[in-house]
Design a protein around this motif. Sequence first.
Motif, mmCIF file in Angstrom:
data_model
loop_
_atom_site.group_PDB
_atom_site.id
_atom_site.type_symbol
_atom_site.label_atom_id
_atom_site.label_comp_id
_atom_site.label_asym_id
_atom_site.label_seq_id
_atom_site.Cartn_x
_atom_site.Cartn_y
_atom_site.Cartn_z
ATOM 1 N N VAL A 1 -1.963 13.232 6.765
ATOM 2 C CA VAL A 1 -2.494 12.803 5.483
ATOM 3 C C VAL A 1 -3.835 12.111 5.723
ATOM 4 N N CYS A 2 -4.827 12.458 4.919
ATOM 5 C CA CYS A 2 -6.189 11.950 5.076
ATOM 6 C C CYS A 2 -6.524 11.028 3.911
ATOM 7 N N LEU B 1 -6.685 -1.109 -10.324
ATOM 8 C CA LEU B 1 -6.626 -0.556 -8.974
ATOM 9 C C LEU B 1 -6.369 -1.671 -7.971
ATOM 10 N N SER B 2 -5.603 -1.331 -6.937
ATOM 11 C CA SER B 2 -5.297 -2.303 -5.883
ATOM 12 C C SER B 2 -4.827 -1.542 -4.653
ATOM 13 N N ILE B 3 -4.786 -2.230 -3.528
ATOM 14 C CA ILE B 3 -4.275 -1.613 -2.307
ATOM 15 C C ILE B 3 -2.817 -1.197 -2.502
ATOM 16 N N ASP B 4 -2.031 -2.037 -3.160
ATOM 17 C CA ASP B 4 -0.626 -1.699 -3.398
ATOM 18 C C ASP B 4 -0.491 -0.436 -4.249
ATOM 19 N N LEU B 5 -1.342 -0.296 -5.247
ATOM 20 C CA LEU B 5 -1.295 0.902 -6.086
ATOM 21 C C LEU B 5 -1.631 2.144 -5.267
ATOM 22 N N TYR B 6 -2.627 2.048 -4.404
ATOM 23 C CA TYR B 6 -2.974 3.173 -3.545
ATOM 24 C C TYR B 6 -1.802 3.554 -2.642
ATOM 25 N N VAL B 7 -1.150 2.545 -2.058
ATOM 26 C CA VAL B 7 -0.013 2.802 -1.173
ATOM 27 C C VAL B 7 1.115 3.483 -1.945
ATOM 28 N N VAL C 1 -5.637 0.683 3.496
ATOM 29 C CA VAL C 1 -4.523 1.326 2.790
ATOM 30 C C VAL C 1 -3.525 1.897 3.796
ATOM 31 N N ALA C 2 -4.035 2.542 4.841
ATOM 32 C CA ALA C 2 -3.162 3.169 5.836
ATOM 33 C C ALA C 2 -2.288 2.141 6.543
ATOM 34 N N GLN C 3 -2.856 0.984 6.863
ATOM 35 C CA GLN C 3 -2.068 -0.054 7.540
ATOM 36 C C GLN C 3 -0.962 -0.585 6.638
ATOM 37 N N HIS C 4 -1.264 -0.775 5.366
ATOM 38 C CA HIS C 4 -0.235 -1.211 4.423
ATOM 39 C C HIS C 4 0.830 -0.141 4.251
ATOM 40 N N ALA D 1 4.223 11.558 8.847
ATOM 41 C CA ALA D 1 2.922 12.205 8.919
ATOM 42 C C ALA D 1 1.963 11.435 9.806
ATOM 43 N N HIS D 2 1.140 12.160 10.534
ATOM 44 C CA HIS D 2 -0.022 11.539 11.164
ATOM 45 C C HIS D 2 -0.946 11.093 10.035
ATOM 46 N N THR D 3 -1.447 9.879 10.120
ATOM 47 C CA THR D 3 -2.253 9.325 9.031
ATOM 48 C C THR D 3 -3.648 9.025 9.542
ATOM 49 N N VAL D 4 -4.638 9.672 8.925
ATOM 50 C CA VAL D 4 -6.030 9.518 9.320
ATOM 51 C C VAL D 4 -6.773 8.872 8.158
ATOM 52 N N ALA D 5 -7.528 7.818 8.436
ATOM 53 C CA ALA D 5 -8.169 7.082 7.346
ATOM 54 C C ALA D 5 -9.546 6.597 7.760
#
Length: 224
Positions: free
Chosen positions: A22-23, A64-70, A96-99, A85-89
């Motif tokens: 996931v990118c 919008l927020s980091i939580d919403l993105y997650v 966002v990826a770390q959360h 999934a491998h996560t690329v950010a």
Amino acid sequence: MTTNLVKNVVVEVEGGEGQPVVCIHGLAGSSNNWTPVLPSFEGMKVIRLDLPGSSRSDLPAEALSIDLYVDSIAAVLAELRGANAHTVAHSMGTIVAQHLAVRHPELVKSLALLGPLIELPEAGRAGMKARAALCREKGLAGVQEVAGAIVKGATSAETKAQRPATLTLVRGKRHAADAGRICAELRGTRGCTCSRSRKNRRSDSARDGQRRRCWPGCGCEGDG
């Protein structure tokens, strides 16, 4: 390639039954940011999305927020069977990826963070707030000023001197963005975004029935 709509988030999927990757793009970015590196993911199931409020994805009613993105990414991966999934950010997407990894470890097999951030420093939050106000007050003219500042501060001397096409691309992506969306993104990401203490504060959040933005030692009080 197929284009999907999952909870008003536009998602592009390429590849077949290979390991999912996931990118996650950065601020004012889109799924197209990953086009140049797609050959690196040959044989994998590549899931690229436009985060809520970005590019083709609608701006949601809630802030919008980091939580919403997650939450949105988790819903996309559940719908498209992208667990483990491998996560690329990139850039803001690395936060966002770390959360995502902390809140949904079953969804993340590995992290590849390009231009990684843990959280915005105080000066960075102040800058985000100022840029959001600029876009809100001046509209397109404000977006142009923000684009100019990004080009000036986020590109190397070599790029400025030898790669005019890259400068044009970076500036053009920001100019093309809607002022209201840029303002919403800036406001949504300027707050404290620590992920390191989420595991430690889950029990506290369950006890007091509310989600705190940060851990007590971060120094982030209020809404950022």
